[in-house]
Design a protein around this motif. Structure first.
Motif, mmCIF file in Angstrom:
data_model
loop_
_atom_site.group_PDB
_atom_site.id
_atom_site.type_symbol
_atom_site.label_atom_id
_atom_site.label_comp_id
_atom_site.label_asym_id
_atom_site.label_seq_id
_atom_site.Cartn_x
_atom_site.Cartn_y
_atom_site.Cartn_z
ATOM 1 N N ASN A 54 51.934 68.240 -21.073
ATOM 2 C CA ASN A 54 51.009 69.544 -20.851
ATOM 3 C C ASN A 54 49.916 69.479 -21.930
ATOM 4 O O ASN A 54 50.221 69.582 -23.014
ATOM 5 N N CYS A 55 48.848 69.063 -21.663
ATOM 6 C CA CYS A 55 47.597 68.959 -22.396
ATOM 7 C C CYS A 55 46.347 69.243 -21.727
ATOM 8 O O CYS A 55 46.305 69.573 -20.420
ATOM 9 N N ILE A 56 45.010 69.197 -22.605
ATOM 10 C CA ILE A 56 43.806 69.043 -22.203
ATOM 11 C C ILE A 56 43.286 67.645 -22.401
ATOM 12 O O ILE A 56 43.448 67.272 -23.567
ATOM 13 N N ILE A 57 42.292 67.231 -21.450
ATOM 14 C CA ILE A 57 41.708 66.016 -21.703
ATOM 15 C C ILE A 57 40.092 66.448 -21.983
ATOM 16 O O ILE A 57 39.398 67.058 -20.929
ATOM 17 N N ILE A 58 39.800 66.189 -23.306
ATOM 18 C CA ILE A 58 38.263 66.636 -23.817
ATOM 19 C C ILE A 58 37.478 65.251 -23.468
ATOM 20 O O ILE A 58 37.800 64.062 -24.217
ATOM 21 N N GLY A 59 36.258 65.364 -22.751
ATOM 22 C CA GLY A 59 35.255 64.146 -22.703
ATOM 23 C C GLY A 59 34.140 64.183 -23.637
ATOM 24 O O GLY A 59 34.108 65.063 -24.562
ATOM 25 N N PRO A 60 33.292 63.393 -23.186
ATOM 26 C CA PRO A 60 31.838 63.508 -23.715
ATOM 27 C C PRO A 60 31.361 64.912 -23.970
ATOM 28 O O PRO A 60 31.530 65.747 -23.077
ATOM 29 N N GLN A 61 30.657 65.280 -25.167
ATOM 30 C CA GLN A 61 29.889 66.609 -25.348
ATOM 31 C C GLN A 61 31.075 67.491 -25.484
ATOM 32 O O GLN A 61 30.624 68.739 -25.277
ATOM 33 N N SER A 62 32.225 67.287 -25.932
ATOM 34 C CA SER A 62 33.600 68.267 -25.905
ATOM 35 C C SER A 62 33.822 68.943 -24.870
ATOM 36 O O SER A 62 34.220 70.036 -25.144
ATOM 37 N N ARG A 63 33.302 68.532 -23.803
ATOM 38 C CA ARG A 63 33.764 69.345 -22.611
ATOM 39 C C ARG A 63 35.112 68.803 -22.079
ATOM 40 O O ARG A 63 35.357 67.738 -21.911
ATOM 41 N N PRO A 64 35.990 69.830 -21.661
ATOM 42 C CA PRO A 64 37.082 69.672 -20.743
ATOM 43 C C PRO A 64 36.978 69.248 -19.612
ATOM 44 O O PRO A 64 36.160 69.640 -18.663
ATOM 45 N N TYR A 65 37.560 67.720 -19.392
ATOM 46 C CA TYR A 65 37.386 67.130 -18.177
ATOM 47 C C TYR A 65 38.737 67.466 -17.176
ATOM 48 O O TYR A 65 38.544 67.120 -15.986
ATOM 49 N N PHE A 66 39.836 67.171 -17.732
ATOM 50 C CA PHE A 66 40.989 67.244 -17.047
ATOM 51 C C PHE A 66 42.223 68.144 -17.737
ATOM 52 O O PHE A 66 41.890 68.405 -19.030
ATOM 53 N N ARG A 67 43.036 68.841 -17.044
ATOM 54 C CA ARG A 67 44.227 69.298 -17.737
ATOM 55 C C ARG A 67 45.628 68.741 -17.101
ATOM 56 O O ARG A 67 45.493 68.429 -15.964
ATOM 57 N N ILE A 68 46.608 68.643 -17.765
ATOM 58 C CA ILE A 68 47.859 67.986 -17.372
ATOM 59 C C ILE A 68 48.971 69.131 -17.346
ATOM 60 O O ILE A 68 48.982 69.672 -18.523
ATOM 61 N N VAL A 69 49.488 69.396 -16.257
ATOM 62 C CA VAL A 69 50.521 70.376 -16.307
ATOM 63 C C VAL A 69 51.800 69.915 -15.753
ATOM 64 O O VAL A 69 51.680 69.533 -14.543
#
Length: 194
Positions: A54-69
């Motif tokens: 269960n996490c969040i994936i942060i990409g370039p420019q510190s933007r959330p790109y994906f979430r895993i649940v």
């Protein structure tokens, strides 16, 4: 008789260079000097709750790109959502786990998506007609193309609080972002994928 290859097998550090500064001949993949690494775009798996399941994936420019649940709303399933909240991949945790990446990888066993080499030194993954290898070396899992001239397309690393997937622009252009996110998760989740 002196073994001409012995110097390449001994006294090599994490850089892959022997004590005389020349590349080690260890391994079948091409040598890349530390200064020749491509530009990477980083995707950080963060906010573990309580783990990468269960996490969040942060990409370039510190933007959330994906979430895993995982286990919500469906027990025994990890769902990957894009930044718009749309499901883009899933892993079903059966005795033989299965994975699917929407419009990219059809449902199959995780062991087929990330097929282990016979010598267990690497794994391969096929995406859009191209094959890629995941090879552990020097505290990273390196992602290579398997073209006639293999090239580095990314790498995976882990520290205490984050897992980082770094991909080149070429890898993203080849459609590797979503499959690489799922592969990173599978390789780092701590569950049996074979």
């Amino acid at each position: 008789m002196l073994n001409p290859y012995s110097q390449g097998w001994q006294n090599t550090g994490a850089s892959g260079l022997s004590s005389n500064g020349r590349p080690s001949i260890f391994g079948a993949l091409p040598f890349t000097s530390p200064g020749a690494l491509p530009t990477f775009f980083s995707f950080r798996f963060t906010s573990f709750n309580p783990s990468v399941l269960n996490c969040i994936i942060i990409g370039p420019q510190s933007r959330p790109y994906f979430r895993i649940v995982t286990d919500a709303p469906i027990p025994g399933v990890s769902v990957f959502q894009n930044s718009n909240g749309q499901n883009m991949a899933l892993v079903q945790w059966h005795r033989h786990p299965e994975v699917e990446v929407r419009n990219i990888i059809t449902r199959q066993r995780t062991s087929a998506m990330l097929a282990l080499w016979t010598d267990q030194s690497s794994r391969t993954m096929s995406v859009n007609g191209a094959t890629f290898t995941f090879t552990p070396r020097d505290n990273f899992i390196w992602i290579y193309s398997t073209a006639s001239q293999p090239e580095i397309l990314g790498r995976i690393s882990r520290d205490q609080d984050t897992i980082t997937l770094e991909l080149t622009g070429e890898a993203i252009h080849l459609g590797l972002l979503e499959p690489a996110v799922v592969a990173t998760f599978l390789l780092q989740c701590g569950r049996n994928i074979d």
